[in-house]
Design an enzyme around this catalytic site. Sequence first.
Site, PDB file in Angstrom:
ATOM      1  N   THR A   1      39.512  50.549  29.530  1.00  0.00           N
ATOM      2  CA  THR A   1      38.490  50.285  28.497  1.00  0.00           C
ATOM      3  C   THR A   1      39.021  50.444  27.075  1.00  0.00           C
ATOM      4  O   THR A   1      38.260  50.354  26.117  1.00  0.00           O
ATOM      5  CB  THR A   1      37.237  51.174  28.668  1.00  0.00           C
ATOM      6  OG1 THR A   1      37.593  52.534  28.426  1.00  0.00           O
ATOM      7  CG2 THR A   1      36.642  51.037  30.051  1.00  0.00           C
ATOM      8  N   GLY A   2      40.322  50.665  26.938  1.00  0.00           N
ATOM      9  CA  GLY A   2      40.929  50.739  25.608  1.00  0.00           C
ATOM     10  C   GLY A   2      41.527  49.389  25.253  1.00  0.00           C
ATOM     11  O   GLY A   2      40.807  48.391  25.145  1.00  0.00           O
TER      12      GLY A   2
ATOM     13  N   TYR B   1      43.000  47.321  27.033  1.00  0.00           N
ATOM     14  CA  TYR B   1      42.770  46.286  28.052  1.00  0.00           C
ATOM     15  C   TYR B   1      41.355  45.711  28.027  1.00  0.00           C
ATOM     16  O   TYR B   1      41.036  44.799  28.779  1.00  0.00           O
ATOM     17  CB  TYR B   1      43.127  46.807  29.456  1.00  0.00           C
ATOM     18  CG  TYR B   1      44.610  46.811  29.751  1.00  0.00           C
ATOM     19  CD1 TYR B   1      45.536  46.392  28.796  1.00  0.00           C
ATOM     20  CD2 TYR B   1      45.104  47.220  30.987  1.00  0.00           C
ATOM     21  CE1 TYR B   1      46.903  46.394  29.066  1.00  0.00           C
ATOM     22  CE2 TYR B   1      46.465  47.213  31.265  1.00  0.00           C
ATOM     23  CZ  TYR B   1      47.360  46.807  30.303  1.00  0.00           C
ATOM     24  OH  TYR B   1      48.704  46.798  30.581  1.00  0.00           O
TER      25      TYR B   1
ATOM     26  N   GLY C   1      48.003  54.332  23.502  1.00  0.00           N
ATOM     27  CA  GLY C   1      46.812  54.973  24.049  1.00  0.00           C
ATOM     28  C   GLY C   1      47.123  56.206  24.869  1.00  0.00           C
ATOM     29  O   GLY C   1      48.002  57.011  24.539  1.00  0.00           O
ATOM     30  N   VAL C   2      46.408  56.344  25.965  1.00  0.00           N
ATOM     31  CA  VAL C   2      46.532  57.546  26.795  1.00  0.00           C
ATOM     32  C   VAL C   2      47.931  57.632  27.426  1.00  0.00           C
ATOM     33  O   VAL C   2      48.485  58.720  27.600  1.00  0.00           O
ATOM     34  CB  VAL C   2      45.388  57.594  27.838  1.00  0.00           C
ATOM     35  CG1 VAL C   2      45.533  56.553  28.924  1.00  0.00           C
ATOM     36  CG2 VAL C   2      45.272  58.983  28.435  1.00  0.00           C
ATOM     37  N   ASP C   3      48.520  56.490  27.730  1.00  0.00           N
ATOM     38  CA  ASP C   3      49.869  56.426  28.300  1.00  0.00           C
ATOM     39  C   ASP C   3      50.876  57.088  27.343  1.00  0.00           C
ATOM     40  O   ASP C   3      51.680  57.950  27.752  1.00  0.00           O
ATOM     41  CB  ASP C   3      50.207  54.942  28.513  1.00  0.00           C
ATOM     42  CG  ASP C   3      51.393  54.706  29.412  1.00  0.00           C
ATOM     43  OD1 ASP C   3      51.920  55.684  29.970  1.00  0.00           O
ATOM     44  OD2 ASP C   3      51.788  53.535  29.570  1.00  0.00           O
TER      45      ASP C   3
HETATM   46  P1  ADP Z   1      44.022  50.708  28.821  1.00  0.00           P
HETATM   47  O1  ADP Z   1      45.256  49.954  28.411  1.00  0.00           O
HETATM   48  O2  ADP Z   1      43.954  50.953  30.314  1.00  0.00           O
HETATM   49  O3  ADP Z   1      42.780  50.116  28.245  1.00  0.00           O
HETATM   50  P2  ADP Z   1      44.066  52.842  26.773  1.00  0.00           P
HETATM   51  O4  ADP Z   1      44.992  53.991  26.727  1.00  0.00           O
HETATM   52  O5  ADP Z   1      44.163  51.818  25.696  1.00  0.00           O
HETATM   53  O6  ADP Z   1      44.251  52.195  28.237  1.00  0.00           O
HETATM   54  O7  ADP Z   1      42.569  53.361  26.796  1.00  0.00           O
HETATM   55  C1  ADP Z   1      41.953  53.963  27.903  1.00  0.00           C
HETATM   56  C2  ADP Z   1      41.015  55.068  27.429  1.00  0.00           C
HETATM   57  O8  ADP Z   1      41.790  56.261  27.218  1.00  0.00           O
HETATM   58  C3  ADP Z   1      40.296  54.799  26.119  1.00  0.00           C
HETATM   59  O9  ADP Z   1      38.919  55.198  26.261  1.00  0.00           O
HETATM   60  C4  ADP Z   1      41.011  55.725  25.131  1.00  0.00           C
HETATM   61  O10 ADP Z   1      40.152  56.131  24.075  1.00  0.00           O
HETATM   62  C5  ADP Z   1      41.347  56.881  26.034  1.00  0.00           C
HETATM   63  N1  ADP Z   1      42.363  57.855  25.578  1.00  0.00           N
HETATM   64  C6  ADP Z   1      43.333  57.717  24.649  1.00  0.00           C
HETATM   65  N2  ADP Z   1      44.043  58.873  24.534  1.00  0.00           N
HETATM   66  C7  ADP Z   1      43.509  59.757  25.423  1.00  0.00           C
HETATM   67  C8  ADP Z   1      43.751  61.124  25.783  1.00  0.00           C
HETATM   68  N3  ADP Z   1      44.748  61.827  25.217  1.00  0.00           N
HETATM   69  N4  ADP Z   1      42.960  61.706  26.740  1.00  0.00           N
HETATM   70  C9  ADP Z   1      41.964  61.013  27.338  1.00  0.00           C
HETATM   71  N5  ADP Z   1      41.680  59.728  27.041  1.00  0.00           N
HETATM   72  C10 ADP Z   1      42.424  59.109  26.095  1.00  0.00           C
END
Ligand code: ADP
Length: 171
Positions: free
Chosen positions: A117-118, A120, A31-33
């Site tokens: 909200t991804g 998790y 995801g975003v990480d």
């Molecule tokens: P978590 O494990 O905290 O749920 P995720 O990364 O799975 O984190 O998701 C958190 C949110 O970040 C989701 O809404 C996902 O669509 C969003 N996301 C993923 N990539 C990016 C990005 N490059 N920039 C902004 N938001 C993102």
Amino acid sequence: MKLEIIQGDITKMEVDVIVNAANCTLLGGGGVDGAIHRAAGKELLAECMTLGGCRTGEAKMTRGYKLPAKWIIHTPGPRWRGGKHGEPELLRNSYANSLRLAAEAGCRTIAFPSISTGVYRFPLADAEKISVETILNFPENTSLETAYMVCFDPVTLQAYEDAHMTLKSFE
Ligand code: ADP
């Protein structure tokens, strides 16, 4: 502090600090990480390896390396386990501790992703209210001027815009 809700990619944000929805190892994930680690480069992982992880709801700061943002605040949000395991409070802590660290570093602009909200699975309708409320209630007498909620997809964007409108109408 002004709150702006936008659709986009947080790794492109030209702000003082972006927030990473990390996991407790702080060693990267999906995801975003994953997107933040890829965009910032390997030096980010090297710094994260010195931090000794992070508890859910707490936050730690690193440099931004190759990102346009100067700093990154890493906060593991809660994994949704039905709502009776302190998830709302932990999510609130993730936002509040990130804002506190950013203010301590003298940041003026901060960008958040939709924490938890991804993968998790925190229900979007509850997560937006918590995040918007925590940002808008943060004390005014700090360096922080603008917070951006950077929504990756249109569904998330719509949900945050609705929560923002509802909360503003109670002000
Ligand atoms: P978590 O494990 O905290 O749920 P995720 O990364 O799975 O984190 O998701 C958190 C949110 O970040 C989701 O809404 C996902 O669509 C969003 N996301 C993923 N990539 C990016 C990005 N490059 N920039 C902004 N938001 C993102």
